[in-house]
Design a protein around this motif. Structure first.
Motif, short mmCIF file in Angstrom:
data_model
loop_
_atom_site.label_atom_id
_atom_site.label_comp_id
_atom_site.label_asym_id
_atom_site.label_seq_id
_atom_site.Cartn_x
_atom_site.Cartn_y
_atom_site.Cartn_z
N LEU A 144 0.84 -1.21 0.00
CA LEU A 144 0.00 0.00 0.00
C LEU A 144 0.87 1.25 0.00
O LEU A 144 0.55 2.25 -0.68
CB LEU A 144 -0.93 -0.01 1.21
CG LEU A 144 -2.05 -1.07 1.21
CD1 LEU A 144 -2.91 -0.94 2.45
CD2 LEU A 144 -2.91 -0.91 -0.05
N TRP A 145 1.96 1.23 0.75
CA TRP A 145 2.87 2.37 0.76
C TRP A 145 3.50 2.56 -0.63
O TRP A 145 3.63 3.68 -1.12
CB TRP A 145 3.98 2.16 1.79
CG TRP A 145 3.57 2.34 3.21
CD1 TRP A 145 3.46 1.37 4.17
CD2 TRP A 145 3.21 3.57 3.86
NE1 TRP A 145 3.07 1.91 5.37
CE2 TRP A 145 2.90 3.26 5.21
CE3 TRP A 145 3.12 4.90 3.44
CZ2 TRP A 145 2.52 4.23 6.12
CZ3 TRP A 145 2.74 5.87 4.35
CH2 TRP A 145 2.44 5.54 5.67
N GLY A 164 0.98 4.00 -2.92
CA GLY A 164 0.84 5.41 -2.62
C GLY A 164 2.00 6.22 -3.18
O GLY A 164 1.81 7.34 -3.68
#
Length: 349
Positions: A228-229, A232
């Protein structure tokens, strides 16, 4: 933003996570420091391509590395507040000396290089005097240290006060002097008529925000799934590229797009496990990062700049940027590792 304020820096720090005896070294911080150092070289290489007319390639390269400066502020905050907080006035002053000594040496070296090989210096010997007040064109990449030193001083004094250590007399006096210097220099200029340069030893609120918020994120280790990082970070990088093509280039480090990319990179890097077989080399590269930052502009000037000026437009330009930036980073790390083995890190970083 003027040319004197693009990027920098990798910065001096004690071995990651070794502020206290027995504390495990943070190899994820080492990895982040090395990546950010290479990103600094990429940004300055990209600037050469932009100056040579390769705007698209330059902006793409700049966007890919623009997280590095805020990330270094975050690592500075983590080291000062969590990783290796100072334990006394003398230790804080010693840390500042480890930065200021190589900074002075390299400022002199870059001024000498400009005098011997570059276009004529604007003001000649006055440039050396300007370096006492702020960064000079010959060593424009050192602008970061004029913010980094006050930041470490401020955070160090705060730590000593909050932990109720012995009163940091000398550090506090130095902090007060730095705080009043901008207005004092203006007043002296007004009263005496002396052409004093602007005082640039200061830290912005955005830099302080990166330091404190970044420290909290890095101290907590990994938060949430790393994919997810990374996702992002990819979205933030895309937004930053669009922003730099359509709104402003170079993007301010305090902009939303840069902040989003920076914290996504920090979140992705925090807590990453480095294989044991790679840790020794990574530690040496991390220890050499400050010296790499100090020397890399020489390799950018002698290697990247000529290629940027001669490479044709089209697909050759981004390829040339990638190759020359990689070569400049590799040579800079190699040089720093070399003088580290020769015992010159005290003076050369």
């Amino acid at each position: 933003m003027p040319r004197t304020a693009p990027l920098t820096t990798a910065l001096p720090a004690e071995p990651a996570g070794q502020g206290r005896p027995g504390r495990e070294r943070r190899y994820d911080i080492d990895l982040l420091r090395v990546v950010c150092t290479a990103a600094v070289v990429l940004v300055h290489a990209a600037a050469e391509f932009i100056d040579a007319g390769h705007r698209t390639s330059g902006i793409l390269g700049d966007s890919a590395g623009r997280f590095a400066v805020p990330a270094f502020f975050a690592m500075a905050g983590w080291a000062a507040l969590a990783g290796s907080p100072v334990r006394g006035d003398a230790q804080l002053l010693t840390r500042l000396g480890r930065i200021l000594r190589p900074m002075a040496v390299w400022t002199a070296l870059y001024l000498a290089w400009q005098y011997l090989f570059g276009p004529p210096l604007d003001g000649g010997a006055k440039e050396a005097v300007r370096a006492l007040f702020g960064s000079v064109e010959a060593a424009f990449h050192l602008w970061y240290l004029y913010a980094y030193v006050p930041l470490l001083l401020l955070l160090g004094v705060a730590v000593l006060v909050l932990k109720q250590r012995a009163t940091p007399r000398w550090s506090t006096l130095l902090l007060v002097a730095v705080a009043v210097a901008p207005v004092l220099s203006e007043d002296v200029r007004t009263v005496t008529g002396l052409p004093l340069p602007a005082w640039e030893w200061s830290v912005s609120l955005s830099s302080l925000g990166y330091a404190v918020a970044g420290a909290a994120l890095l101290a907590a280790g990994r938060r949430g799934p790393r994919p997810l990082w990374l996702a992002g970070a990819a979205l933030a990088l895309t937004a930053l590229v669009v922003y730099q093509f359509t709104v402003r280039h170079p993007a301010a480090y305090g902009s939303v797009a840069v902040a989003a990319l920076t914290f996504a990179v920090l979140g992705a890097a925090a807590g990453v496990r480095v294989p044991e077989r790679a840790r020794a080399l990574l530690g040496r590269l991390s220890d050499a990062s400050f010296g790499t930052y100090l020397v890399h502009l020489l390799f950018v000037m002698v290697l990247v700049r000529p290629v940027a000026e001669m490479v044709p437009h089209g697909v050759a330009a981004p390829l040339a940027l990638a190759v020359t930036a990689t070569a400049a980073a590799a040579l800079s790390f190699a040089a720093s590792l070399l003088w580290g083995r020769l015992g010159l890190r005290r003076w050369l970083g």
